[in-house]
Design an enzyme around this catalytic site. Structure first.
Site, short mmCIF file in Angstrom:
data_model
loop_
_atom_site.label_atom_id
_atom_site.label_comp_id
_atom_site.label_asym_id
_atom_site.label_seq_id
_atom_site.Cartn_x
_atom_site.Cartn_y
_atom_site.Cartn_z
N GLU A 23 0.83 -1.20 0.00
CA GLU A 23 0.00 0.00 0.00
C GLU A 23 0.87 1.25 0.00
O GLU A 23 2.05 1.21 0.36
CB GLU A 23 -0.93 0.02 1.21
CG GLU A 23 -0.22 0.17 2.54
CD GLU A 23 -1.12 0.72 3.63
OE1 GLU A 23 -1.63 1.83 3.44
OE2 GLU A 23 -1.30 0.02 4.65
N LYS A 84 -6.36 10.06 0.25
CA LYS A 84 -6.31 8.75 0.89
C LYS A 84 -7.50 7.96 0.36
O LYS A 84 -8.65 8.23 0.71
CB LYS A 84 -6.39 8.92 2.40
CG LYS A 84 -6.26 7.64 3.20
CD LYS A 84 -6.32 7.97 4.69
CE LYS A 84 -6.29 6.70 5.54
NZ LYS A 84 -6.41 7.00 6.98
N VAL A 104 -5.73 -0.13 2.67
CA VAL A 104 -5.80 -1.58 2.58
C VAL A 104 -6.89 -2.01 1.60
O VAL A 104 -6.67 -2.83 0.71
CB VAL A 104 -6.05 -2.20 3.97
CG1 VAL A 104 -6.40 -3.68 3.86
CG2 VAL A 104 -4.82 -2.02 4.86
N ASP A 136 -17.78 4.73 13.02
CA ASP A 136 -16.54 4.74 12.27
C ASP A 136 -15.96 3.33 12.23
O ASP A 136 -15.31 2.87 13.16
CB ASP A 136 -15.53 5.72 12.92
CG ASP A 136 -14.32 5.97 12.04
OD1 ASP A 136 -14.18 5.28 11.02
OD2 ASP A 136 -13.52 6.86 12.37
N SER A 138 -13.85 0.78 9.50
CA SER A 138 -13.08 0.80 8.27
C SER A 138 -13.66 -0.11 7.20
O SER A 138 -14.16 -1.21 7.48
CB SER A 138 -11.64 0.36 8.56
OG SER A 138 -10.90 0.20 7.36
N ALA A 139 -13.55 0.35 5.95
CA ALA A 139 -13.96 -0.47 4.80
C ALA A 139 -13.05 -1.67 4.61
O ALA A 139 -13.38 -2.59 3.86
CB ALA A 139 -13.96 0.39 3.53
N ASP A 140 -11.90 -1.68 5.30
CA ASP A 140 -10.98 -2.81 5.18
C ASP A 140 -11.65 -4.13 5.55
O ASP A 140 -11.37 -5.18 4.95
CB ASP A 140 -9.76 -2.61 6.08
CG ASP A 140 -8.91 -1.42 5.71
OD1 ASP A 140 -9.17 -0.80 4.65
OD2 ASP A 140 -7.99 -1.09 6.46
N LYS A 157 -4.62 -2.05 13.82
CA LYS A 157 -3.98 -0.93 14.50
C LYS A 157 -4.47 -0.82 15.95
O LYS A 157 -5.66 -0.96 16.23
CB LYS A 157 -4.26 0.38 13.76
CG LYS A 157 -3.63 0.44 12.38
CD LYS A 157 -3.89 1.78 11.72
CE LYS A 157 -3.21 1.86 10.36
NZ LYS A 157 -3.87 1.02 9.34
#
Length: 305
Positions: A23, A84, A104, A136, A138-140, A157
């Site tokens: 990435e 981003k 990601v 919130d 993440s789309a990951d 993380k």
């Protein structure tokens, strides 16, 4: 849509050699200059040393690049206008001729299009602390459930709600394979206090699990969690204290959406006197080494079939 391959990646494709996707968000938003450029170059060299070809992914002037030449790495390491990009906005960036680094999720999408099976990153995104208020997430996580790529990271993380992140991954049917450990790693720390969902002890088993899931008709990829090297980790209590302060500051300053992660990483770097940056670089290199070995084994398995 056309993908722009670097010369090395193009040659690897033609000779059917193993390739590892990398990435670019870690370069533009994760690490400060010049550590970002030095780390990007070091990671690529580690992949080469292990017998694979690195393919750092980014969108430059509306074109998706799979593998960056050195001058392009230099450019994105210092550029101020890099967006981003994730699943929701990569197409908009391309159509409008913009430039952006890939998260990601976006890197997984491009890797699949390019036929790359293995992707190395630092840590995936997940469920943020306070997600019950902010939603919130993440789309990951969704990307791991739908895109057939093996993702190597140091877990998720540590700025995230790790129990909820693992719960969502389980709900989505994403295998979380922890390499040679009975505990799930927490990015800067080897031990999150959470039990490994699934333990694997060899690169061969990681590849066999991926192939077995394909044979079963199961969608999505696998998350391979590689703990940071023991001598490079930061004590979990130190990180948890720094994260608590950083999250409180983010809430007070109303930091939101894609700005949250880079903001928190910077505050934690300040709070740890730079230790988090050193650990981040270490885990990125460690993940790249494992990813290259997986890519080589996957390539050998494909050739032998």
């Amino acid at each position: 849509m056309e993908l722009k391959f670097s010369q090395q990646v193009l040659e690897a494709r033609q000779s059917e050699n193993p390739v590892v996707a990398l990435e670019s968000t870690v370069i533009t938003h994760g690490l400060p200059y010049p550590a970002n450029l030095a780390t990007a170059c070091a990671i690529e060299e580690i992949v080469r040393e292990e017998g694979a070809v690195p393919a750092t992914v980014a969108v430059v002037d509306g074109v998706v690049h799979v593998g960056l030449e050195r001058e392009q790495l230099d450019h994105i390491a210092t550029a101020r206008n890099m967006r981003k990009l994730s699943r929701s906005d990569i197409a908009h960036c391309m159509v409008t001729g913009g430039s952006g680094s890939t998260t990601v999720a976006a890197t997984m999408i491009v890797a699949r299009l390019a036929g790359i099976r293995v992707f190395s990153t630092g840590g995936i995104g997940g469920v943020h602390l306070g997600a019950d208020r902010t939603f919130d997430i993440s789309a990951d996580l969704q990307e791991l459930a739908r895109t057939e790529v093996i993702v190597v990271s140091a877990g998720a993380k540590a700025i995230l709600d790790l129990p909820k992140t693992l719960e969502v991954l389980e709900t989505l049917g994403v295998p979380v394979l922890v390499h040679r450990s009975d505990v799930f790693p927490a990015f800067w720390s080897r031990d999150s206090g959470l039990v490994s969902p699934l333990r694997v002890d060899s690169v061969e088993d990681i590849v066999r699990i991926h192939l077995m899931r394909r044979a079963l008709g199961l969608n999505g990829g696998e998350l391979v969690a590689e703990p940071i090297p023991a001598g490079e980790e930061i004590n979990r209590s130190v990180i948890e204290a720094a994260v608590e302060v950083a999250v409180a500051r983010a809430d007070a300053e109303k930091v939101s959406a894609k700005d949250v992660t880079p903001y928190l990483l910077e505050r934690i770097r300040e709070a740890t006197g730079g230790m988090s940056l050193t650990a981040n670089v270490s885990l990125l290199k460690n993940n790249a080494r494992l990813a290259a070995r997986i890519a080589k084994r996957f390539h050998a398995a494909s050739v032998s079939r």
